[in-house]
Design a protein around this motif. Sequence first.
Motif, PDB file in Angstrom:
ATOM      1  N   HIS A  93       0.837  -1.200   0.000  1.00  0.00           N
ATOM      2  CA  HIS A  93       0.000   0.000   0.000  1.00  0.00           C
ATOM      3  C   HIS A  93       0.875   1.254   0.000  1.00  0.00           C
ATOM      4  N   ASN A  94       1.902   1.270   0.832  1.00  0.00           N
ATOM      5  CA  ASN A  94       2.800   2.426   0.896  1.00  0.00           C
ATOM      6  C   ASN A  94       3.540   2.631  -0.419  1.00  0.00           C
ATOM      7  N   SER A  95       3.972   1.536  -1.045  1.00  0.00           N
ATOM      8  CA  SER A  95       4.717   1.643  -2.303  1.00  0.00           C
ATOM      9  C   SER A  95       3.825   2.121  -3.442  1.00  0.00           C
ATOM     10  N   VAL A  96       2.582   1.635  -3.474  1.00  0.00           N
ATOM     11  CA  VAL A  96       1.643   2.102  -4.504  1.00  0.00           C
ATOM     12  C   VAL A  96       1.365   3.590  -4.325  1.00  0.00           C
ATOM     13  N   PHE A 106      -4.774  11.082 -10.614  1.00  0.00           N
ATOM     14  CA  PHE A 106      -5.363   9.798 -10.260  1.00  0.00           C
ATOM     15  C   PHE A 106      -6.584  10.042  -9.385  1.00  0.00           C
ATOM     16  N   LYS A 107      -7.468   9.076  -9.395  1.00  0.00           N
ATOM     17  CA  LYS A 107      -8.697   9.147  -8.624  1.00  0.00           C
ATOM     18  C   LYS A 107      -8.877   7.831  -7.901  1.00  0.00           C
ATOM     19  N   LYS A 108      -9.265   7.892  -6.630  1.00  0.00           N
ATOM     20  CA  LYS A 108      -9.404   6.678  -5.842  1.00  0.00           C
ATOM     21  C   LYS A 108     -10.873   6.350  -5.613  1.00  0.00           C
ATOM     22  N   ASN A 109     -11.199   5.060  -5.755  1.00  0.00           N
ATOM     23  CA  ASN A 109     -12.512   4.545  -5.387  1.00  0.00           C
ATOM     24  C   ASN A 109     -12.317   3.412  -4.393  1.00  0.00           C
ATOM     25  N   ASN A 110     -13.241   3.272  -3.479  1.00  0.00           N
ATOM     26  CA  ASN A 110     -13.211   2.151  -2.546  1.00  0.00           C
ATOM     27  C   ASN A 110     -14.358   1.212  -2.876  1.00  0.00           C
ATOM     28  N   ILE A 111     -14.017  -0.020  -3.184  1.00  0.00           N
ATOM     29  CA  ILE A 111     -15.032  -0.999  -3.525  1.00  0.00           C
ATOM     30  C   ILE A 111     -14.943  -2.161  -2.558  1.00  0.00           C
ATOM     31  N   SER A 112     -16.036  -2.858  -2.412  1.00  0.00           N
ATOM     32  CA  SER A 112     -16.051  -4.036  -1.553  1.00  0.00           C
ATOM     33  C   SER A 112     -16.518  -5.199  -2.409  1.00  0.00           C
ATOM     34  N   ASN A 113     -15.567  -5.956  -2.956  1.00  0.00           N
ATOM     35  CA  ASN A 113     -15.888  -6.905  -4.001  1.00  0.00           C
ATOM     36  C   ASN A 113     -14.841  -8.012  -4.044  1.00  0.00           C
ATOM     37  N   PRO A 114     -15.235  -9.280  -3.876  1.00  0.00           N
ATOM     38  CA  PRO A 114     -14.256 -10.370  -3.903  1.00  0.00           C
ATOM     39  C   PRO A 114     -13.870 -10.821  -5.305  1.00  0.00           C
ATOM     40  N   GLU A 115     -14.513 -10.282  -6.340  1.00  0.00           N
ATOM     41  CA  GLU A 115     -14.189 -10.690  -7.704  1.00  0.00           C
ATOM     42  C   GLU A 115     -12.903 -10.028  -8.179  1.00  0.00           C
ATOM     43  N   SER A 116     -12.303 -10.613  -9.196  1.00  0.00           N
ATOM     44  CA  SER A 116     -11.080 -10.045  -9.754  1.00  0.00           C
ATOM     45  C   SER A 116     -11.410  -8.817 -10.591  1.00  0.00           C
ATOM     46  N   LEU A 117     -10.409  -7.987 -10.803  1.00  0.00           N
ATOM     47  CA  LEU A 117     -10.579  -6.797 -11.634  1.00  0.00           C
ATOM     48  C   LEU A 117     -10.958  -7.180 -13.056  1.00  0.00           C
ATOM     49  N   ASN A 118     -10.397  -8.261 -13.544  1.00  0.00           N
ATOM     50  CA  ASN A 118     -10.721  -8.751 -14.885  1.00  0.00           C
ATOM     51  C   ASN A 118     -12.209  -9.065 -15.004  1.00  0.00           C
ATOM     52  N   ASN A 155      -8.896  -1.342  -2.352  1.00  0.00           N
ATOM     53  CA  ASN A 155      -8.525  -0.020  -2.861  1.00  0.00           C
ATOM     54  C   ASN A 155      -8.397  -0.074  -4.378  1.00  0.00           C
ATOM     55  N   LEU A 156      -8.984   0.895  -5.056  1.00  0.00           N
ATOM     56  CA  LEU A 156      -8.914   0.953  -6.512  1.00  0.00           C
ATOM     57  C   LEU A 156      -8.565   2.374  -6.932  1.00  0.00           C
ATOM     58  N   TRP A 157      -7.467   2.506  -7.695  1.00  0.00           N
ATOM     59  CA  TRP A 157      -7.027   3.808  -8.177  1.00  0.00           C
ATOM     60  C   TRP A 157      -7.128   3.852  -9.699  1.00  0.00           C
ATOM     61  N   ILE A 158      -7.737   4.902 -10.224  1.00  0.00           N
ATOM     62  CA  ILE A 158      -7.817   5.131 -11.663  1.00  0.00           C
ATOM     63  C   ILE A 158      -6.793   6.207 -12.009  1.00  0.00           C
ATOM     64  N   VAL A 159      -5.806   5.846 -12.814  1.00  0.00           N
ATOM     65  CA  VAL A 159      -4.697   6.747 -13.128  1.00  0.00           C
ATOM     66  C   VAL A 159      -4.817   7.197 -14.577  1.00  0.00           C
ATOM     67  N   LYS A 160      -4.888   8.507 -14.780  1.00  0.00           N
ATOM     68  CA  LYS A 160      -4.946   9.063 -16.136  1.00  0.00           C
ATOM     69  C   LYS A 160      -3.627   9.780 -16.408  1.00  0.00           C
ATOM     70  N   ASP A 161      -2.595   9.003 -16.635  1.00  0.00           N
ATOM     71  CA  ASP A 161      -1.248   9.539 -16.818  1.00  0.00           C
ATOM     72  C   ASP A 161      -0.633   8.851 -18.030  1.00  0.00           C
ATOM     73  N   ASN A 162      -0.501   9.557 -19.150  1.00  0.00           N
ATOM     74  CA  ASN A 162      -0.048   8.974 -20.413  1.00  0.00           C
ATOM     75  C   ASN A 162      -1.030   7.898 -20.865  1.00  0.00           C
ATOM     76  N   TYR A 163      -0.799   6.657 -20.428  1.00  0.00           N
ATOM     77  CA  TYR A 163      -1.726   5.580 -20.743  1.00  0.00           C
ATOM     78  C   TYR A 163      -2.642   5.354 -19.537  1.00  0.00           C
ATOM     79  N   PRO A 164      -3.963   5.449 -19.712  1.00  0.00           N
ATOM     80  CA  PRO A 164      -4.866   5.217 -18.574  1.00  0.00           C
ATOM     81  C   PRO A 164      -4.670   3.816 -18.004  1.00  0.00           C
ATOM     82  N   LYS A 165      -4.797   3.711 -16.705  1.00  0.00           N
ATOM     83  CA  LYS A 165      -4.584   2.421 -16.058  1.00  0.00           C
ATOM     84  C   LYS A 165      -5.384   2.351 -14.764  1.00  0.00           C
ATOM     85  N   ILE A 166      -5.664   1.136 -14.342  1.00  0.00           N
ATOM     86  CA  ILE A 166      -6.329   0.898 -13.062  1.00  0.00           C
ATOM     87  C   ILE A 166      -5.387   0.068 -12.196  1.00  0.00           C
TER      88      ILE A 166
END
Length: 419
Positions: A93-96, A106-118, A155-166
């Motif tokens: 968490h600290n390294s991220v 970047f934008k942070k969302n908090n979700i409660s979900n046991p499924e994978s991001l995929n 924890n879920l972060w949406i990063v809009k930096d060059n190439y968008p990424k989650i």
Amino acid sequence: MNINALDNNPKWINFRYYGSFLYFPVAFILYLAFPYLGPILLGFSIVAFIQIISRRLKAANFIDNILSTELGFASERLFYLENFPDYQFVDIHNSVKKYLSSTKTFKKNNISNPESLNDILNHRFHSELNRTPQESDNISWKVSEDEDIYLKVDNLWIVKDNYPKIIRLRYDSYNNNTILEVSTTDSNFYESFIKDLKKDIIENSIYRGKVLSITSQVIEGIDYGEKSSKVGIQFQKINRIKSQDIILSDKIKNILDFNVFEFFHNHEILSNNLPTLNRGLLFYGPPGTGKSFTSQYLFGRLKNVTIIVASGQSLTQINTISSIGRTLQPSIILLEDVDLVFSSRELNNFNSTLGDLMNQLDGYAKKEHMLFILTTNHIERVEKAIKDRPGRISQCVYFDLPNLDLRIKYLKNEIKNYL
């Protein structure tokens, strides 16, 4: 930790979802038994069905909004998933967060979900989940002897930096691990990201340079009475013992100077000039002769060395203990009362664990900056392949009852503040 393992179990969530489709047949059976309840049961079933469909539509709309509004791409997504030990959750968490501080947006969302991001991003709705952003549970975590912090479980972060990424980080209490997931269109991003992340985790771990106590807890599984072991790490306070307060024979002091202090202070020189640096000590002798006290003295004198202490049931987790020690090098691994687990193989109920210890003492890397110290009150019970193999134990150190001279020194040291 305020996490309910049952609520995080995907099998239980699936049961709740598929069980909801039983509303109609159950309502029909009740209608046959109690015809006058027909309109009420029909209305209840319709409302329940609408709720199920509503959850699906709401989830789908949220995913579409993320892809179109936040990320701006809906195809050619790459997914990466990496599992880490659960005790590394705070370090990751600290390294991220450190990486995110260097990004543009970047934008942070908090979700409660046991499924994978995929599964989430590909609309695989195989369980009853509300995927709209919501506050996940908190988890309490010790980061030092006296400090606790609270982090989100998911924890879920949406990063809009060059190439968008989650980037998503979640603590999986059901499987006792930490899961890092990344989705991006840049095929080169993940390789460099995970390399830098792992390097930062090792260099800046909250456990580095501390005295740690290893715990082992047997967990009853939810399914079929299965059992698993959960390894925990606790910070341990030590009283730093001064050189003048440790009363040892000159022989033992010389052994400690050569096998411990010289090993850590001159490691680079030794590493460059010796083919192997495997080092292990076995402290043995009657109870109360100073084996544990001497270990505390060593801990107090060695700066920037991680100390890992294990005893009792936690000794069975020797592979995990050694892995932690290697990650946090330079380190000392103290295994107390080893005769309880690593006794002679003819009498041993932990033969597989005994083999694990011998493999760890042999060392997978020949020049590791790591020292094993084993203690026992009954050396005759310890497996011969451990105590009598120079490649595994460099020296067995006998702690005898103090002679008259040592007793006089000890008494003088104890009463000096009262004279």
